[in-house]
Scaffold this motif. Structure first.
Motif, mmCIF file in Angstrom:
data_model
loop_
_atom_site.group_PDB
_atom_site.id
_atom_site.type_symbol
_atom_site.label_atom_id
_atom_site.label_comp_id
_atom_site.label_asym_id
_atom_site.label_seq_id
_atom_site.Cartn_x
_atom_site.Cartn_y
_atom_site.Cartn_z
ATOM 1 N N ILE A 447 0.843 -1.203 0.000
ATOM 2 C CA ILE A 447 0.000 0.000 0.000
ATOM 3 C C ILE A 447 0.872 1.245 0.000
ATOM 4 C CG2 ILE A 447 -1.733 1.281 1.332
ATOM 5 C CD1 ILE A 447 -2.809 -1.388 2.276
ATOM 6 N N ARG A 448 2.052 1.169 0.590
ATOM 7 C CA ARG A 448 2.963 2.300 0.586
ATOM 8 C C ARG A 448 3.866 2.308 -0.641
ATOM 9 N NH1 ARG A 448 5.979 2.182 6.217
ATOM 10 N NH2 ARG A 448 6.530 0.136 5.401
ATOM 11 N N SER A 449 3.744 1.303 -1.464
ATOM 12 C CA SER A 449 4.590 1.204 -2.656
ATOM 13 C C SER A 449 3.799 1.620 -3.884
ATOM 14 C CB SER A 449 5.082 -0.239 -2.802
ATOM 15 O OG SER A 449 5.849 -0.382 -3.949
ATOM 16 N N LYS A 450 4.427 2.372 -4.745
ATOM 17 C CA LYS A 450 3.778 2.861 -5.959
ATOM 18 C C LYS A 450 4.690 2.642 -7.152
ATOM 19 C CE LYS A 450 0.972 6.484 -3.809
ATOM 20 N NZ LYS A 450 0.549 7.888 -3.901
ATOM 21 N N CYS A 451 4.056 2.655 -8.317
ATOM 22 C CA CYS A 451 4.838 2.546 -9.545
ATOM 23 C C CYS A 451 5.772 3.740 -9.666
ATOM 24 C CB CYS A 451 3.897 2.481 -10.748
ATOM 25 S SG CYS A 451 4.729 2.588 -12.333
ATOM 26 N N SER A 452 5.286 4.888 -9.224
ATOM 27 C CA SER A 452 6.083 6.115 -9.293
ATOM 28 C C SER A 452 6.046 6.809 -7.941
ATOM 29 C CB SER A 452 5.532 7.064 -10.366
ATOM 30 O OG SER A 452 5.495 6.426 -11.615
ATOM 31 N N LYS A 453 7.049 7.611 -7.690
ATOM 32 C CA LYS A 453 7.080 8.358 -6.444
ATOM 33 C C LYS A 453 5.947 9.370 -6.410
ATOM 34 C CE LYS A 453 12.049 7.970 -5.554
ATOM 35 N NZ LYS A 453 13.308 8.712 -5.343
ATOM 36 N N GLU A 454 5.515 9.633 -5.204
ATOM 37 C CA GLU A 454 4.413 10.580 -5.026
ATOM 38 C C GLU A 454 4.838 11.985 -5.447
ATOM 39 O OE1 GLU A 454 3.042 11.869 -0.973
ATOM 40 O OE2 GLU A 454 1.387 10.511 -1.477
ATOM 41 N N CYS A 455 3.997 12.606 -6.251
ATOM 42 C CA CYS A 455 4.278 13.986 -6.670
ATOM 43 C C CYS A 455 3.846 14.930 -5.556
ATOM 44 C CB CYS A 455 3.528 14.323 -7.964
ATOM 45 S SG CYS A 455 4.114 13.398 -9.396
ATOM 46 N N SER A 456 4.746 15.761 -5.123
ATOM 47 C CA SER A 456 4.468 16.687 -4.027
ATOM 48 C C SER A 456 3.648 17.871 -4.525
ATOM 49 C CB SER A 456 5.787 17.179 -3.429
ATOM 50 O OG SER A 456 6.554 17.847 -4.419
ATOM 51 N N PRO A 457 3.020 18.619 -3.614
ATOM 52 C CA PRO A 457 2.334 19.852 -4.031
ATOM 53 C C PRO A 457 3.300 20.773 -4.774
ATOM 54 C CG PRO A 457 1.746 19.287 -1.784
ATOM 55 C CD PRO A 457 2.839 18.340 -2.184
ATOM 56 N N GLY A 458 2.820 21.372 -5.823
ATOM 57 C CA GLY A 458 3.679 22.161 -6.707
ATOM 58 C C GLY A 458 4.131 21.388 -7.922
ATOM 59 N N GLN A 459 3.738 20.088 -7.972
ATOM 60 C CA GLN A 459 4.067 19.245 -9.104
ATOM 61 C C GLN A 459 2.798 18.598 -9.654
ATOM 62 O OE1 GLN A 459 7.001 16.612 -7.202
ATOM 63 N NE2 GLN A 459 8.587 17.592 -8.438
#
Length: 857
Positions: A447-459
Motif C-alpha cells: 500500500i505504501r509502494s507505488k509505480c512512481s514516487k508521489e508527486c508533491s504539491p507544486g508538481q
C-alpha cells in the motif's frame, strides 16, 4: 483405455460444474503457481441456486448463468499476469494467481476472501486470530476485484483486517473513496461522483427537467440515487419517480418489480428520460420486457452497462428508444486480442472456467455469433454435456471473433491497469529483497509502494509512454500554475488578471499593483530635478525684475514676454508631477494637455523673438519688408497656442486619456495612463516639433549677430537640444514597458525644458551678473554701431563689385552688332539707377542706421 480416461475426465468436469464444491480446491475457478500469488474475484456466473434442503445449510451451492463478458475479464487478468512474467519487470520472480467466482453473491465472495486471508502454506487453511497482523503471511499478497461495488465493500471490510491491497477495476461507488472505512482499497476507475455530476449536467444542458430514475436496492444503488438527487437539484432537474429493483437475481421478486416499474413508466407519459443505475442482467430483463410493451424512451446509462455487448445484442433493442451512456477510459488492448486468438494454447488443467466455456461452446456449435452469448447463458442453466477435446479445440478456432466482439475495452483496460499497478508495487519492494521467498514482504507493505514516487504539491503527474496511469513522472507546475495536493493529475491555472505563481508553486499569489510611486528612487530624483528647474525659473525672474531697465533685459523682448516664457517653463516643470503617483482620470488628462499647451506657448514666444532679431539685423529690403509684414507678436502667440488648444480639446472630447489596468506582465499589475488616441498624442507632439523647427530656421538665419548679442545662436542650440531629446524619446518610449514609461517622458520634458531655459536665459543672467560693464546703454550703442558699420561696408563692397560687372556688360553690349537701341537704353538707365541707389544708401545708412536698429531692438 485412452478413451475411457477421457470419458472419466469429462464426467468429473460435468460433476464439478453441476454440484456444490466438496473441498476448498473445488472452489477455485482458475489457478497458476508462482512466487507471489495474486487473488481475483469475478462474478462469472449470474447467480447461485438456492438450497433445497430444509433447514437450509451453510454451504456454497451451484452457480448458473455463465457470463461471457466477465469470463473475458478473468482472461484479461490472466493475460496481464503473463505479460508481466514474460517481461523484465520482475526479473526472476513469477506471479501466480487464484481466481474465484463470486456468483454475484456477497456470501460467496466472503468465502473466497476467507481463503485469501488463510495462513500461507498451511494444510488446515485456517485464518489465525491476531492482535497484530504486521508479520502475518496470508495465502495471497493482493486481490483484484470484485466488479460490483456491493460485493467490493463487503470484501474490503474483511481485507482491512490485514490491510491487504484490493484493487477495484469496476467498483465506482463513491463511498469506497473513504480511506477511513476502506484504507486498503484502491481502484483504476473514477468514483460515481464524477459520472453522476456529468449525467446531471448532460440532462440540464439538453433541456430535460422531468425525469425518472431506476436503481438497485443495495449500497451502490442507494448511494448513486442520493448523489444524483443532490446533483439534479443543483441543476434544476426534477425527479418524477424513483424506482428500486432487488440487487440480486436470486431474489424471485425481480420479474414482478420490473413489470411494476414499466407500468409506472407508461403511466408517467410526460417522463421521456430515465436514468438507469443497474447491473447488466437487470437491464437485460428490463429492456426485453420494455420491447414487448412497446416502451420508447431516452435512457441514460451508467458505466455498468453502457457498452455491454449483452445489451446491444438484444433483439430489436432499437425499439426501446435512444441510449446515452458514460464509460471508462479505453486503452490499447490489441495484445489481449492476440491472446484470445491463441486461447486454445492456454493450459486448461487448472482453469475450470475455460473448460466450462468449452463445454458451453460445444453445445452451441451451430448457433450464430449474435445469439451465442444467450445460448451459452441458457445452456449454463441446465445439465452440461461434454464433447470431445478435438471438437472443443475446433470451436475455439471458429469462435475467436465472438470473444473479441464481447470484450469491453474500458473494463479490459482497467483490469490491465490494476494488475500492472500491483506489478510495479511488487517491483519496488523486490529491489532490495529476495521475492522468490514467500515471506519476502507482507501484503500491507504494498500500500505504501507505488509505480512512481508521489508527486508533491507544486508538481503534477505526467504520464509516461506506458499506458498505465499509475506510472508517471513528476513535473513541476509551470509559471502561473499551482497544485496544492499530492499526485495531482494537472496543475491549476491562476487567474492571470489578479494572481500569479512561480514555478512549482503550491498556491497563487496576488499580483502587486505597480506604478511610478512617489517613494520610488527614480521618481524622487526626477522630482528634485523638476524642483530645481522651478527654482531656476524663479531666480531668473527675480534677476530680470531687478534689472528691468538694462539693455540685456530690454533686448530680450521686455519683462512681459520674459515672464510669459518663464511661466511656461514653470508649468512644464510642474507638469512632471502629474506623471508620478497612482494614475487617476484627472491626472491622465491633465499631464499631456498641460505640457502640450504650455510648451507650445513657450515655443511661440521664442518664435516671435527669433522673428524680431531677424528683423532688427536684416539689411535686405525685400526680406525686411516681408518680416515687418509677418511680425505680429500677439497674433502669432495666440494663433500658434490656439491651434494646440484646439488639438488638445478635440483629444479630450473624442479620445481622452484614461487609467488602464495592464495585466499582461506575469507578476505585477501596472496602473498606467492609456493615451486614448496615439494619433492625437502624435499630433500634439508633431505640432510642437513643427513650431520648434520654424523657430530653429529663423534663429539660424540670425545667428551672426553682434559678438555680445548672440541670443539667436543660443536659441538655435536650445532647439537642437529639443530635437535630439524628442527624437531619442520616440524609440525609447515605444520599447519601454512597465511602470517606468512615465519616467521616460518626464526625462525628455526635463531635458528639452532645461535646454531651452539655459540657452535662452542663462547667457543673459551671466552678462547681468558677471559683465555689468557691457550691460550699459553706451556699451550697447557702441556694439550696435560697430556691427552696423561693418554690415554697411560689406554692402558697399558688394555694390561696387556689382557696378564693375555692370560696366563690363555695357561694353560687351556696345561691341555687339545687330542689337536694338531700345535695349541699350534700358540697360543704361538700369546702371544709372543702381549707382544712384548705392550712393543714397551709403550716406543714409552711415547717418541713420544705429538709431533705427536700436529702436527696433
Amino acid at each position: 483405455m485412452a478413451l475411457l480416461i477421457i470419458l472419466i475426465t469429462c464426467f468429473m468436469i460435468i460433476l464439478a460444474t453441476s454440484q456444490p464444491c466438496q473441498n476448498p480446491d473445488d472452489f477455485v475457478a482458475a489457478t497458476s503457481p508462482g512466487h507471489i500469488i495474486i487473488g481475483g474475484l469475478f462474478a462469472i456466473h449470474e447467480k447461485m441456486l438456492s438450497s433445497e434442503d430444509y433447514p437450509r445449510r451453510p454451504q456454497i451451492q451451484k452457480c448458473v448463468g455463465f457470463e461471457i463478458s466477465v469470463f473475458l475479464q478473468t482472461l484479461a487478468m490472466i493475460h496481464s499476469i503473463e505479460m508481466i512474467n514474460n517481461s523484465t519487470l520482475l526479473s526472476g520472480v513469477k506471479l501466480g494467481y487464484e481466481i474465484y467466482d463470486t456468483c454475484t453473491e456477497v456470501t460467496v465472495a466472503m468465502a473466497a476472501t476467507l481463503r485469501f486471508l488463510s495462513k500461507f502454506n498451511c494444510s488446515k487453511e485456517t485464518v489465525e486470530f491476531k492482535c497484530d497482523y504486521s508479520s502475518y503471511m496470508p495465502r495471497v499478497k493482493a486481490v483484484i476485484g470484485s466488479g460490483y461495488s456491493e460485493i467490493t465493500m463487503a470484501v474490503s471490510r474483511m481485507l482491512n483486517l490485514q490491510l491487504m491491497p484490493q484493487v477495484g477495476y469496476e467498483s465506482t461507488a463513491e463511498i469506497l473513496s473513504d480511506k477511513i472505512r476502506f484504507p486498503s482499497f484502491l481502484r483504476t476507475v473514477p468514483s460515481d461522483f464524477h459520472q453522476i455530476k456529468a449525467m446531471a449536467h448532460l440532462i440540464q444542458k439538453s433541456g430535460w427537467n422531468w425525469i425518472g430514475i431506476i436503481t438497485t436496492d443495495d449500497d451502490y444503488g442507494r448511494l448513486a440515487l442520493n448523489t444524483f438527487i443532490i446533483q439534479a437539484e443543483a441543476n434544476n432537474v426534477c425527479i418524477a419517480f424513483k424506482e428500486v429493483l432487488p440487487a440480486f437475481l436470486s431474489d424471485n421478486t425481480i420479474e414482478v418489480r420490473i413489470n411494476q416499474i414499466l407500468e409506472k413508466i407508461i403511466l408517467e407519459a410526460q417522463v421521456n428520460v430515465i436514468v438507469v443505475f443497474l447491473r447488466q442482467f437487470h437491464v437485460f430483463d428490463l429492456f426485453n420486457k420494455a420491447i414487448e410493451m412497446n416502451i420508447n424512451k431516452m435512457w441514460i446509462a451508467s458505466d455498468n452497462w453502457s457498452t455491454a455487448t449483452k445489451i446491444t445484442t438484444i433483439p430489436n433493442v432499437k425499439n426501446i428508444g435512444k441510449v446515452v451512456g458514460f464509460t471508462f477510459r479505453r486503452g490499447n488492448i490489441s495484445s489481449f486480442h492476440s491472446f484470445l486468438q491463441n486461447l486454445h494454447l492456454l493450459p486448461s488443467d487448472s482453469n475450470k472456467l475455460l473448460h466450462e466455456y468449452a463445454i458451453h461452446l460445444s453445445a452451441c456449435t451451430y448457433v450464430k455469433n449474435t445469439d451465442l452469448s444467450q445460448c451459452i447463458f441458457n445452456h449454463s442453466q441446465r445439465t452440461l454435456v461434454y464433447k470431445a477435446n478435438t471438437a472443443i479445440e475446433r470451436n475455439f478456432f471458429m469462435r475467436n471473433d465472438f470473444l473479441r466482439d464481447y470484450a469491453e475495452p474500458g473494463l479490459i483496460h482497467s483490469i490491465q491497469l490494476a494488475v500492472f499497478a500491483l506489478g510495479y508495487a511488487i517491483r519496488d519492494l523486490c529491489q532490495a529483497r529476495d521475492c522468490q521467498k514467500p515471506n519476502a514482504f507482507q501484503p500491507w507493505e504494498q500500500i505504501r509502494s507505488k509505480c512512481s514516487k508521489e508527486c508533491s504539491p507544486g508538481q503534477m503527474k505526467k504520464t509516461t509512454r506506458s499506458q498505465h496511469i499509475c506510472c508517471y513522472e513528476c513535473e513541476n507546475c509551470p509559471e502561473n500554475h499551482y497544485s496544492n495536493q499530492t499526485d495531482m493529475p494537472h496543475c491549476l491555472l491562476c487567474n492571470n488578471e489578479t494572481h500569479w505563481a512561480p514555478v512549482r508553486s503550491t498556491m497563487c499569489f496576488e499580483k502587486e499593483v505597480e506604478y511610478l510611486n512617489w517613494n520610488d528612487s527614480l521618481a524622487i530624483l526626477l522630482l528634485i530635478l523638476s524642483l530645481l528647474g522651478i527654482i531656476f525659473v524663479l531666480v531668473v525672474g527675480i534677476i530680470f525684475t531687478r534689472n528691468l531697465n538694462t539693455p540685456v533685459v530690454k533686448s530680450s523682448g521686455g519683462l512681459r514676454i520674459c515672464y510669459v516664457i518663464l511661466l511656461c517653463h514653470f508649468l512644464n516643470f510642474a507638469s512632471t508631477s502629474f506623471f508620478i503617483g497612482e494614475p487617476q482620470d484627472f491626472t491622465c488628462k491633465t499631464r499631456q494637455t498641460l505640457f502640450g499647451v504650455s510648451f507650445t506657448l513657450c515655443i511661440s514666444c521664442i518664435l516671435t523673438k527669433s522673428l524680431k532679431i531677424l528683423l532688427a539685423f536684416s539689411f535686405d529690403p525685400k526680406l525686411q519688408k516681408f518680416l515687418k509684414f509677418l511680425y505680429k507678436p500677439i497674433l502669432i502667440i495666440f494663433t500658434c497656442t490656439g491651434i494646440q488648444v484646439v488639438i488638445c480639446t478635440l483629444w479630450l472630447i473624442f479620445a481622452a486619456p484614461t487609467v488602464e489596468v495592464n495585466v499582461s506582465l506575469p507578476r505585477v499589475i501596472i496602473l498606467e495612463c492609456e493615451e486614448g488616441s496615439i494619433l492625437a498624442f502624435g499630433t500634439m507632439l508633431g505640432y510642437i516639433a513643427i513650431l520648434a523647427f520654424i523657430c530653429f530656421i529663423f534663429a539660424f538665419k540670425g545667428r551672426k549677430l553682434p559678438e555680445n548679442y548672440n541670443e539667436a545662436k543660443f536659441i538655435t542650440f536650445g532647439m537642437l537640444i529639443y530635437f535630439i531629446a524628442w527624437i531619442t524619446f520616440i524609440p525609447i518610449y515605444a520599447t519601454t514597458f512597465g511602470k517606468y514609461v512615465p519616467a521616460v517622458e518626464i526625462i525628455v520634458i526635463l531635458i528639452s525644458n532645461y535646454g531651452i531655459l539655459c540657452c535662452t536665459f542663462f547667457p543673459k543672467c551671466y552678462v547681468i551678473i558677471c559683465k555689468q560693464d557691457i550691460n550699459t546703454k553706451s556699451a550697447f550703442l557702441k556694439m550696435i554701431y560697430s556691427y552696423s558699420s561693418h554690415s554697411v561696408s560689406s554692402i558697399a563692397v558688394s555694390h561696387a563689385s556689382l557696378d564693375s560687372m555692370n560696366g563690363n556688360v555695357t561694353m560687351t553690349n556696345l561691341s555687339s552688332s545687330g542689337k536694338s537701341a531700345t535695349w541699350q537704353k534700358s540697360k543704361d538707365l538700369q546702371a544709372q539707377a543702381f549707382a544712384h541707389t548705392r550712393r543714397e544708401n551709403t550716406t543714409s545708412v552711415s547717418k541713420t542706421l544705429p538709431r533705427k536698429r536700436i529702436s527696433s531692438i
